[in-house]
Motif scaffolding. Structure first.
Motif, mmCIF file in Angstrom:
data_model
loop_
_atom_site.group_PDB
_atom_site.id
_atom_site.type_symbol
_atom_site.label_atom_id
_atom_site.label_comp_id
_atom_site.label_asym_id
_atom_site.label_seq_id
_atom_site.Cartn_x
_atom_site.Cartn_y
_atom_site.Cartn_z
ATOM 1 N N SER A 52 0.954 -1.188 -0.012
ATOM 2 C CA SER A 52 0.031 0.032 -0.089
ATOM 3 C C SER A 52 0.821 1.269 0.090
ATOM 4 C CB SER A 52 -0.895 0.097 1.097
ATOM 5 O OG SER A 52 -1.874 -0.846 1.112
ATOM 6 N N ALA A 58 0.249 3.252 -3.325
ATOM 7 C CA ALA A 58 -0.522 4.529 -3.111
ATOM 8 C C ALA A 58 0.121 5.580 -3.970
ATOM 9 C CB ALA A 58 -0.667 4.960 -1.721
ATOM 10 N N PRO A 59 1.331 6.064 -4.112
ATOM 11 C CA PRO A 59 1.738 6.939 -4.708
ATOM 12 C C PRO A 59 1.476 6.753 -6.320
ATOM 13 C CG PRO A 59 3.558 6.689 -3.312
ATOM 14 C CD PRO A 59 2.309 5.536 -3.295
ATOM 15 N N TYR A 60 1.623 5.696 -6.677
ATOM 16 C CA TYR A 60 1.540 5.336 -8.198
ATOM 17 C C TYR A 60 -0.200 5.595 -8.565
ATOM 18 C CZ TYR A 60 0.234 2.750 -12.336
ATOM 19 O OH TYR A 60 -0.183 2.429 -13.739
ATOM 20 N N LEU A 61 -0.887 4.917 -7.524
ATOM 21 C CA LEU A 61 -2.342 4.926 -7.982
ATOM 22 C C LEU A 61 -2.900 6.647 -7.762
ATOM 23 C CD1 LEU A 61 -5.148 3.468 -8.265
ATOM 24 C CD2 LEU A 61 -5.403 3.846 -5.802
ATOM 25 N N VAL A 62 -2.299 7.564 -7.060
ATOM 26 C CA VAL A 62 -2.527 8.977 -6.874
ATOM 27 C C VAL A 62 -2.128 9.433 -8.500
ATOM 28 C CG1 VAL A 62 -2.120 10.929 -6.005
ATOM 29 C CG2 VAL A 62 -2.680 9.141 -4.538
ATOM 30 N N TRP A 63 -0.880 9.065 -8.801
ATOM 31 C CA TRP A 63 -0.362 9.610 -10.128
ATOM 32 C C TRP A 63 -1.281 9.264 -11.311
ATOM 33 C CZ3 TRP A 63 1.305 6.640 -14.222
ATOM 34 C CH2 TRP A 63 2.133 7.141 -15.384
ATOM 35 N N VAL A 93 -4.401 8.605 -11.248
ATOM 36 C CA VAL A 93 -5.711 9.243 -11.226
ATOM 37 C C VAL A 93 -5.518 10.644 -11.645
ATOM 38 C CG1 VAL A 93 -7.437 10.070 -9.734
ATOM 39 C CG2 VAL A 93 -6.599 7.692 -9.493
ATOM 40 N N MET A 94 -4.265 11.218 -11.137
ATOM 41 C CA MET A 94 -4.015 12.614 -11.588
ATOM 42 C C MET A 94 -3.900 12.994 -12.969
ATOM 43 S SD MET A 94 -5.218 14.052 -8.657
ATOM 44 C CE MET A 94 -4.349 15.648 -8.803
ATOM 45 N N ARG A 95 -3.111 11.979 -13.737
ATOM 46 C CA ARG A 95 -2.605 12.271 -14.929
ATOM 47 C C ARG A 95 -3.750 12.547 -15.811
ATOM 48 N NH1 ARG A 95 -0.315 6.497 -17.297
ATOM 49 N NH2 ARG A 95 -2.433 5.710 -17.424
#
Length: 131
Positions: free
Chosen positions: A114, A118-123, A125-127
């Motif tokens: 996690s 988590a940073p990958y998932l945030v990236w 979603v944001m891209r």
């Protein structure tokens, strides 16, 4: 009732045709409402069951398909195989790193997955999404 073989064949066709858009899918004879409802139901049940049984380690299941799509796996069957292989590799790497980075202590692999995921998932979603 569909047999297991026919279900796999039908769902693979559905997953190959749906990304082409609703208009193309309906022209090719795909019943859109029923197909989307069926796939969404199966996906929701599988996700809920995996989170119930496995717990936070299922977080890797969110990253595997995105990474497989980024790696170029576009057809349904190849995408599934790529997602499985990438997910297994991510889990093995998370387990290895959770054991090595905090030696002689071991960090729980679900927590480590996690923290890494988590940073990958945030990236992701944001891209900006491509059309």
């Amino acid at each position: 009732m569909l047999s297991a073989r026919r279900w796999r064949s039908a769902s693979a066709r559905w997953l190959d045709v749906l990304p082409l858009g609703d208009a193309v899918a309906s022209v090719l004879g795909l019943p859109l409402a029923r197909t989307k409802l069926t796939l969404l139901t199966v996906t929701a049940l599988a996700t809920g069951l995996s989170a119930l049984v496995i717990g936070p380690v299922s977080f890797v299941g969110l990253m595997g398909p995105h990474l497989a799509r980024s790696a170029g796996f576009t057809r349904a069957r190849e995408h599934l195989a790529g997602s499985i292989l990438i997910g297994c590799g991510l889990m093995a790497a998370a387990d290895l790193l959770s054991r090595l980075l905090f030696y002689p202590y071991q960090m729980p692999v679900g927590l480590f997955a996690s923290l890494v995921g988590a940073p990958y998932l945030v990236w992701a979603v944001m891209r900006p999404s491509s059309p």
